[in-house]
Write a protein that holds these residues in place. Structure first.
Motif, PDB file in Angstrom:
ATOM      1  N   UNK A  40     -89.733 -27.022  12.201  1.00 39.57           N
ATOM      2  CA  UNK A  40     -89.227 -28.275  12.761  1.00 39.57           C
ATOM      3  C   UNK A  40     -88.945 -29.322  11.689  1.00 39.57           C
ATOM      4  N   UNK A  41     -89.012 -28.926  10.443  1.00 41.65           N
ATOM      5  CA  UNK A  41     -88.760 -29.856   9.347  1.00 41.65           C
ATOM      6  C   UNK A  41     -87.357 -29.608   8.805  1.00 41.65           C
ATOM      7  N   UNK A  42     -86.614 -30.687   8.663  1.00 38.75           N
ATOM      8  CA  UNK A  42     -85.248 -30.602   8.154  1.00 38.75           C
ATOM      9  C   UNK A  42     -85.152 -31.522   6.945  1.00 38.75           C
ATOM     10  N   UNK A  43     -84.642 -31.013   5.848  1.00 38.61           N
ATOM     11  CA  UNK A  43     -84.437 -31.885   4.705  1.00 38.61           C
ATOM     12  C   UNK A  43     -83.166 -31.501   3.964  1.00 38.61           C
ATOM     13  N   UNK A  44     -82.664 -32.471   3.257  1.00 37.84           N
ATOM     14  CA  UNK A  44     -81.435 -32.326   2.503  1.00 37.84           C
ATOM     15  C   UNK A  44     -81.768 -32.520   1.026  1.00 37.84           C
ATOM     16  N   UNK A  45     -81.150 -31.710   0.172  1.00 37.49           N
ATOM     17  CA  UNK A  45     -81.411 -31.852  -1.252  1.00 37.49           C
ATOM     18  C   UNK A  45     -80.152 -31.537  -2.059  1.00 37.49           C
ATOM     19  N   UNK A  46     -80.120 -32.061  -3.260  1.00 42.98           N
ATOM     20  CA  UNK A  46     -79.030 -31.775  -4.186  1.00 42.98           C
ATOM     21  C   UNK A  46     -79.633 -30.998  -5.346  1.00 42.98           C
TER      22      UNK A  46
END
Length: 135
Positions: A40-46
């Motif tokens: 249930x964890x959503x994250x965005x990264x570069x």
């Protein structure tokens, strides 16, 4: 301008990336945006892709390496585009894949002209763009 510098500029243009030159090595600085969902964890990264070529020979070939981070669902599209590119894979080619449930690290190594390597790599990364709009 040396042959290495000229080739590095061509590769930078092909990959739409920055480059950094060392003694006999060219590092290609390209970033990739990933959206990762775990339970249930959503994250965005570069993330910065690790792409380089070194030991440029007089015949134009070099040792090319890349470490590409992919989402598991992107791996089939990437490898299909990479292996079916107009320029065939060279005889001297290695591929290794490390996986976990959320990310895949694909290591590629060839001995060929850096422009051929980065052309294939660029096409494989372009194949991921339709998948990026879905996530």
């Amino acid at each position: 301008m040396t042959h290495l510098e000229e080739l590095a500029q061509e590769v930078a243009s092909l990959m739409n990336a920055d480059i950094e030159l060392a003694v006999d090595t060219c590092l290609v600085k390209k970033k990739r945006h990933l959206n990762i969902q775990t339970e249930q964890i959503y994250f965005s990264c570069i993330l910065e892709l690790d792409i380089s070529f070194r030991k440029l020979r007089k015949n134009g070939k070099a040792l090319n390496k890349s470490e590409i981070l992919l989402l598991p669902e992107e791996l089939p599209a990437f490898t299909a585009a990479w292996s079916s590119f107009a320029i065939p894979l060279p005889v001297s080619f290695k591929q290794r894949c490390e996986t976990n449930p959320n990310i895949v690290c694909l290591h590629l190594e060839t001995v060929e002209c850096p422009k051929a390597f980065t052309s294939s790599l660029s096409a494989a990364l372009l194949a991921l763009e339709p998948l990026e709009t879905i996530s």
